[in-house]
Design a protein around this motif. Structure first.
Motif, PDB file in Angstrom:
ATOM      1  N   PHE A 155      13.642   4.785  -7.105  1.00 59.51           N
ATOM      2  CA  PHE A 155      14.418   5.147  -5.922  1.00 59.51           C
ATOM      3  C   PHE A 155      13.537   5.236  -4.683  1.00 59.51           C
ATOM      4  O   PHE A 155      13.884   4.683  -3.624  1.00 59.51           O
ATOM      5  N   LEU A 156      12.402   5.927  -4.783  1.00 60.09           N
ATOM      6  CA  LEU A 156      11.563   6.140  -3.601  1.00 60.09           C
ATOM      7  C   LEU A 156      10.963   4.831  -3.100  1.00 60.09           C
ATOM      8  O   LEU A 156      10.949   4.571  -1.893  1.00 60.09           O
ATOM      9  N   VAL A 157      10.449   3.994  -4.014  1.00 57.27           N
ATOM     10  CA  VAL A 157       9.880   2.711  -3.585  1.00 57.27           C
ATOM     11  C   VAL A 157      10.980   1.831  -2.995  1.00 57.27           C
ATOM     12  O   VAL A 157      10.787   1.175  -1.963  1.00 57.27           O
ATOM     13  N   GLY A 158      12.143   1.826  -3.642  1.00 53.94           N
ATOM     14  CA  GLY A 158      13.256   1.036  -3.113  1.00 53.94           C
ATOM     15  C   GLY A 158      13.736   1.562  -1.777  1.00 53.94           C
ATOM     16  O   GLY A 158      13.989   0.785  -0.848  1.00 53.94           O
ATOM     17  N   PHE A 159      13.864   2.876  -1.662  1.00 55.79           N
ATOM     18  CA  PHE A 159      14.321   3.472  -0.410  1.00 55.79           C
ATOM     19  C   PHE A 159      13.332   3.197   0.718  1.00 55.79           C
ATOM     20  O   PHE A 159      13.749   2.908   1.848  1.00 55.79           O
ATOM     21  N   TYR A 160      12.032   3.284   0.410  1.00 56.25           N
ATOM     22  CA  TYR A 160      11.028   3.003   1.448  1.00 56.25           C
ATOM     23  C   TYR A 160      11.176   1.575   1.956  1.00 56.25           C
ATOM     24  O   TYR A 160      11.162   1.332   3.174  1.00 56.25           O
TER      25      TYR A 160
ATOM     26  N   LEU B 117       0.832  -1.204   0.000  1.00 55.00           N
ATOM     27  CA  LEU B 117       0.000   0.000   0.000  1.00 55.00           C
ATOM     28  C   LEU B 117       0.873   1.264   0.000  1.00 55.00           C
ATOM     29  O   LEU B 117       0.580   2.234  -0.715  1.00 55.00           O
ATOM     30  N   ALA B 118       1.928   1.241   0.780  1.00 51.76           N
ATOM     31  CA  ALA B 118       2.829   2.398   0.808  1.00 51.76           C
ATOM     32  C   ALA B 118       3.503   2.592  -0.548  1.00 51.76           C
ATOM     33  O   ALA B 118       3.646   3.723  -1.031  1.00 51.76           O
ATOM     34  N   GLY B 119       3.918   1.483  -1.171  1.00 51.56           N
ATOM     35  CA  GLY B 119       4.532   1.567  -2.496  1.00 51.56           C
ATOM     36  C   GLY B 119       3.572   2.123  -3.534  1.00 51.56           C
ATOM     37  O   GLY B 119       3.951   2.932  -4.384  1.00 51.56           O
ATOM     38  N   LEU B 120       2.313   1.699  -3.465  1.00 50.62           N
ATOM     39  CA  LEU B 120       1.304   2.221  -4.392  1.00 50.62           C
ATOM     40  C   LEU B 120       1.075   3.708  -4.159  1.00 50.62           C
ATOM     41  O   LEU B 120       0.904   4.483  -5.115  1.00 50.62           O
ATOM     42  N   LEU B 121       1.084   4.106  -2.906  1.00 46.22           N
ATOM     43  CA  LEU B 121       0.904   5.525  -2.596  1.00 46.22           C
ATOM     44  C   LEU B 121       2.072   6.349  -3.138  1.00 46.22           C
ATOM     45  O   LEU B 121       1.869   7.422  -3.737  1.00 46.22           O
ATOM     46  N   ILE B 122       3.290   5.852  -2.943  1.00 48.84           N
ATOM     47  CA  ILE B 122       4.473   6.560  -3.462  1.00 48.84           C
ATOM     48  C   ILE B 122       4.406   6.654  -4.979  1.00 48.84           C
ATOM     49  O   ILE B 122       4.659   7.718  -5.563  1.00 48.84           O
TER      50      ILE B 122
ATOM     51  N   ALA C  23       3.462   7.407 -19.026  1.00 49.64           N
ATOM     52  CA  ALA C  23       2.441   6.816 -18.149  1.00 49.64           C
ATOM     53  C   ALA C  23       2.573   5.299 -18.106  1.00 49.64           C
ATOM     54  O   ALA C  23       2.494   4.681 -17.033  1.00 49.64           O
ATOM     55  N   ILE C  24       2.782   4.675 -19.269  1.00 48.69           N
ATOM     56  CA  ILE C  24       2.933   3.212 -19.326  1.00 48.69           C
ATOM     57  C   ILE C  24       4.204   2.779 -18.592  1.00 48.69           C
ATOM     58  O   ILE C  24       4.199   1.802 -17.823  1.00 48.69           O
ATOM     59  N   ILE C  25       5.294   3.501 -18.830  1.00 50.48           N
ATOM     60  CA  ILE C  25       6.563   3.159 -18.165  1.00 50.48           C
ATOM     61  C   ILE C  25       6.416   3.246 -16.649  1.00 50.48           C
ATOM     62  O   ILE C  25       6.844   2.349 -15.909  1.00 50.48           O
ATOM     63  N   LEU C  26       5.801   4.327 -16.177  1.00 52.72           N
ATOM     64  CA  LEU C  26       5.623   4.487 -14.732  1.00 52.72           C
ATOM     65  C   LEU C  26       4.717   3.409 -14.160  1.00 52.72           C
ATOM     66  O   LEU C  26       4.962   2.905 -13.052  1.00 52.72           O
ATOM     67  N   PHE C  27       3.687   3.029 -14.897  1.00 54.81           N
ATOM     68  CA  PHE C  27       2.777   1.978 -14.414  1.00 54.81           C
ATOM     69  C   PHE C  27       3.512   0.640 -14.305  1.00 54.81           C
ATOM     70  O   PHE C  27       3.389  -0.070 -13.285  1.00 54.81           O
ATOM     71  N   VAL C  28       4.274   0.294 -15.337  1.00 49.60           N
ATOM     72  CA  VAL C  28       5.014  -0.984 -15.319  1.00 49.60           C
ATOM     73  C   VAL C  28       6.039  -0.986 -14.188  1.00 49.60           C
ATOM     74  O   VAL C  28       6.171  -1.973 -13.442  1.00 49.60           O
ATOM     75  N   LEU C  29       6.763   0.113 -14.053  1.00 52.18           N
ATOM     76  CA  LEU C  29       7.766   0.196 -12.978  1.00 52.18           C
ATOM     77  C   LEU C  29       7.108   0.117 -11.608  1.00 52.18           C
ATOM     78  O   LEU C  29       7.634  -0.519 -10.689  1.00 52.18           O
TER      79      LEU C  29
ATOM     80  N   VAL D 271       4.233  -1.396 -10.750  1.00 52.46           N
ATOM     81  CA  VAL D 271       3.793  -2.776 -10.482  1.00 52.46           C
ATOM     82  C   VAL D 271       4.998  -3.642 -10.117  1.00 52.46           C
ATOM     83  O   VAL D 271       4.969  -4.415  -9.149  1.00 52.46           O
ATOM     84  N   PHE D 272       6.074  -3.510 -10.887  1.00 55.57           N
ATOM     85  CA  PHE D 272       7.261  -4.329 -10.646  1.00 55.57           C
ATOM     86  C   PHE D 272       7.865  -4.039  -9.277  1.00 55.57           C
ATOM     87  O   PHE D 272       8.125  -4.951  -8.484  1.00 55.57           O
ATOM     88  N   CYS D 273       8.095  -2.754  -9.006  1.00 57.24           N
ATOM     89  CA  CYS D 273       8.783  -2.369  -7.763  1.00 57.24           C
ATOM     90  C   CYS D 273       7.911  -2.587  -6.531  1.00 57.24           C
ATOM     91  O   CYS D 273       8.381  -3.072  -5.504  1.00 57.24           O
ATOM     92  N   VAL D 274       6.646  -2.228  -6.640  1.00 56.08           N
ATOM     93  CA  VAL D 274       5.754  -2.298  -5.478  1.00 56.08           C
ATOM     94  C   VAL D 274       5.572  -3.727  -4.999  1.00 56.08           C
ATOM     95  O   VAL D 274       5.523  -3.996  -3.793  1.00 56.08           O
ATOM     96  N   PHE D 275       5.477  -4.672  -5.936  1.00 58.38           N
ATOM     97  CA  PHE D 275       5.195  -6.053  -5.544  1.00 58.38           C
ATOM     98  C   PHE D 275       6.451  -6.893  -5.357  1.00 58.38           C
ATOM     99  O   PHE D 275       6.405  -7.907  -4.655  1.00 58.38           O
ATOM    100  N   LEU D 276       7.579  -6.497  -5.977  1.00 54.54           N
ATOM    101  CA  LEU D 276       8.798  -7.300  -5.831  1.00 54.54           C
ATOM    102  C   LEU D 276       9.648  -6.848  -4.654  1.00 54.54           C
ATOM    103  O   LEU D 276      10.141  -7.675  -3.886  1.00 54.54           O
ATOM    104  N   PHE D 277       9.836  -5.552  -4.486  1.00 54.16           N
ATOM    105  CA  PHE D 277      10.780  -5.053  -3.496  1.00 54.16           C
ATOM    106  C   PHE D 277      10.481  -5.523  -2.071  1.00 54.16           C
ATOM    107  O   PHE D 277      11.420  -5.816  -1.321  1.00 54.16           O
TER     108      PHE D 277
END
Length: 739
Positions: A430-435, A13-18, A372-378, A380-386
């Motif tokens: 960076f922000l999702v990874g840092f969080y 949820l935090a990753g999605l918010l970021i 928009a597509i690049i940010l969406f793909v990134l 999904v990838f970062c939020v669920f994998l990290f």
């Protein structure tokens, strides 16, 4: 999958918010945010441009810079030059067959005619004006000479639009850009100016073309884009480079591509002449296709052209820009490729891009959808994998994703000249990874605190901190090393426990163990175990301690002081007075995490440990509170000891010399030195088997120091030994049969 999402719900949820916040920043209309992102993306743009300059191919269009440089100023005189000299320059270029000459110079003031100067002076002194002055005036008119030269070849003069609120100067030429029909300029995105400064009429009327020479820097002051068209009072005018391209391609008019972006708002999509369409941004600007650093186009000094030092035939069919790189003339610009870049060469780069659109960098119409597509793909990838990976893999993965994203962005630029924003993509990663790194850090820190709170009961807090800070310094596997072990026991504990209730006994032990444990920790010791009233501790593990023997002895003496204070407190509280016995030994021990799969403990084992326990038991026999082995004494040279005995304890065949460590109170006694000297003399009699003298000596000492049990022990021991025959190799060792 669902269980994973449930377990990592907060992190996801935090990753999605970021991610949502970053996407909002990308597409917000807030000017401050857009300006900040533009500045960061400008940095990435410059890095991307500079890293691919060497891959920029050369075109077949000959473009030269006629440079009014320092050399020219030294040879021809300071600027501005006479228009007569400039006329000579244009004529020589026309003779060379130059296709187009474009001046990155403004001629807004007429040159003074010498005939007019003389006429004015003669009138001032009331003298007649000779007729030949009127005839000479025409011949001396440098502006006319320069104007006549402009018709010898296709020449473009510069215009300068102004943002300042001041009177416009000169006459604007007729527009060569077809004005869009029935368009509301208030709803058209464009570059617009309220004022202008043009050339004098005699020059403006003779030139084949005119183009503005304004630069359009980004928010950070760097020139990355060039405006191809500008609007003034409803009319559109070309830039110097665009006008040069129009003349070179024999085009009469330039058309604008206008598109509707909704709600009646329109924007410029490109400029068109003939069959060529040059895509632009919404304001009619293009990214400048820099060929390289300054002088990536061939430069020719203006004085060399004037003096005939240049083979002019090489200029045939070329486009020539006349401008300056001289520092004093202030036509240097901050660009991505160089901080002091000649403005005239900016026009040359733009012209080359207009003539060869395939080299023009561009931001396509679909760039926002792509981002928009690049940010969406990134996201999904970062939020669920990290959240699923640990700190080190997370850092590696995050870095790898940033590298791949950057590489893809550079590849689009290098292979297809497409410029896409990179800032928000990297920011999201960076922000999702840092969080998640921070979350892992705080979670690990919380776990460390829990572990620390548990092990703080056994190991000094300083040890725990060092172990957590440098895990490599800790070895929990079994190893053998020299250490010091301490055993402490409360005397007559059985009778004490029988005289107290369970609650009172617990309170007594707690009041005893708390300061005792603190003392051990304060002196870098590790608690091995508590067994009833017994405390076992050791020094030298899990962290190495070169002064383990001294720290252990400090703790033992401090424990004796604590016990003395507690006796007073317990007596006042109506509790039994307590006395302790402490045994210390230094030697090789096996230390490590030992036990079974059901229960384990970090402990020490070995004969040296057993000897420490035996010494604690012997304290009661010798009537002292602390005994140490000779190994411990040797490693504590700063302390004083009283020799006790040389003994064999149960379970050991080798004799051990034992000592009583002396505290400051004992050392301060007036007769201490006399007592030690008498004791040593009596013991020498004892070793020499002179039983009569030995007994008499011990009796005399004992009568003086009645509280010393050791002297009575020797008296009793001599009473037994006196009846025995003389013993060869007598070493005075006494064998204890009890533990």
């Amino acid at each position: 999958m669902f269980s994973y999402i449930k377990n990592k719900k907060n992190a996801i949820l935090a990753g999605l918010l970021i991610s949502s916040c970053v996407i909002f920043l990308q597409f917000t209309s807030q000017p401050d945010v857009k300006q900040l992102l533009a500045r960061f993306d400008g940095i990435f743009y410059d890095l991307r441009l500079r890293s691919t300059l060497e891959d920029r191919g050369l075109t077949d269009q000959a473009i030269f810079i006629i440079d009014i440089d320092e050399k020219s100023l030294a040879a021809e005189g300071r600027w501005p030059w006479s228009r007569r000299k400039l006329a000579d320059l244009v004529n020589k270029l026309a003779e060379a067959g130059v296709a187009v000459v474009a001046f990155d110079v403004l001629f807004s003031e007429p040159e003074r005619n010498p005939a007019d100067v003389i006429t004015k002076h003669l009138r001032a002194v009331n003298m007649d004006i000779p007729r030949f002055l009127s005839e000479a005036k025409l011949a001396l008119d440098a502006d006319r000479l320069f104007s006549d030269s402009l018709s010898n070849t296709d020449t473009v003069l510069g215009l300068l639009f102004q943002d300042e609120d001041k009177l416009s100067k000169g006459q604007l030429p007729l527009s060569v850009i077809n004005k869009p029909v029935d368009i509301d300029l208030n709803k058209l995105i464009r570059v617009s100016f309220p004022n202008y400064e043009s050339n004098i009429d005699i020059l403006q009327s003779q030139t084949f073309g005119s183009g503005f020479i304004n630069s359009t820097p980004d928010e950070d002051g760097f020139i990355r884009r060039a405006a191809l068209i500008a609007e003034y009072k409803g009319e559109f005018y070309p830039s110097l480079a665009l006008e040069a391209a129009r003349l070179l391609t024999f085009t009469d008019k330039i058309d604008l591509e206008i598109v509707d972006i909704g709600k009646g708002v329109k924007q410029i999509a490109g400029v068109k002449w003939g069959n060529d369409v040059i895509p632009t941004d919404a304001a009619g600007r293009v990214l400048i296709p820099f060929r390289g650093k300054r002088k990536s186009f061939p430069y020719i000094s203006a004085t060399d052209v004037l003096s005939g030092k240049v083979a002019l035939n090489k200029l045939e069919g070329s486009v020539v820009f006349v401008g300056t790189s001289a520092v004093g003339l202030s036509d240097l610009r901050a660009t991505p490729v160089e901080l002091a870049y000649p403005g005239v060469e900016v026009h040359a780069n733009v012209l080359e891009g207009l003539l060869h659109p395939e080299i023009l960098p561009h931001q396509p119409d679909w760039w926002e959808a792509a981002i928009a597509i690049i940010l969406f793909v990134l996201a999904v990838f970062c939020v669920f994998l990290f959240p699923a990976i640990g700190p080190l893999p997370l850092m590696i993965t995050g870095t790898l994703v940033m590298v791949i994203t950057t590489y893809a962005n550079f590849w689009l630029w290098q292979q297809h000249h497409i410029s896409l924003m990179l800032t928000t993509s990297l920011l999201l990663i960076f922000l999702v990874g840092f969080y998640n790194l921070a979350l892992g850090f705080f979670k690990e820190n919380s776990q460390k605190k829990i572990i620390k709170s548990i092990f703080d009961q056994y190991v000094p807090p300083a040890h725990i901190d060092k172990m957590l800070a440098d895990p490599s310094s800790v070895n929990l596997d079994g190893e053998r090393k020299e250490m010091t072990v301490l055993f402490s026991d409360i005397r007559s504990f059985t009778s004490i426990s029988e005289s107290l209730s369970a609650s009172d006994l617990k309170n007594l032990l707690n009041k005893y163990f708390n300061p005792i444990t603190k003392s051990i920790f304060d002196h870098k010791g590790t608690i091995d175990k508590y067994v009833g009233d017994m405390v076992m501790a050791f020094w030298g593990a899990p962290l190495n301690d070169p002064e383990h023997a001294q720290n252990a002895l400090k703790a033992a003496l401090d424990m004796l002081d604590i016990t003395t204070r507690l006796r007073v407190e317990f007596k006042q509280a109506g509790l039994p007075e307590i006395y302790v016995g402490i045994g210390l030994n230094t030697g090789d021990m096996s230390v490590g995490d030992m036990g079974s799969e059901y229960r384990r403990a970090y402990t020490v084992l070995g004969d040296a440990v057993n000897l420490g326990a035996r010494l604690e038991s012997l304290t009661k026999y010798y009537g002292v509170e602390c005994l140490v082995s000779e190994n411990t004494k040797v490693q504590c040279p700063d302390y004083s000891f009283r020799f006790m005995d040389c003994v064999k304890v149960k379970g050991k065949s080798e004799p051990v010399t034992i000592f009583e460590p002396l505290n400051e109170t004992q050392l301060a006694e007036v007769t201490f030195d006399e007592e030690i000297a008498a004791y040593e003399q009596a013991y020498q009699y004892y070793l020499s088997q002179d039983w009569a003298l030995a007994k008499q000596a011990f009796i005399e000492i004992s009568s003086t120091y009645k509280d010393r049990k050791i002297y009575q022990i020797y008296i009793d021991r001599i009473s037994t030994l006196v009846d025995l025959p003389y013993i060869e190799d007598w070493n005075g060792v006494f064998t204890h049969t009890d533990k």
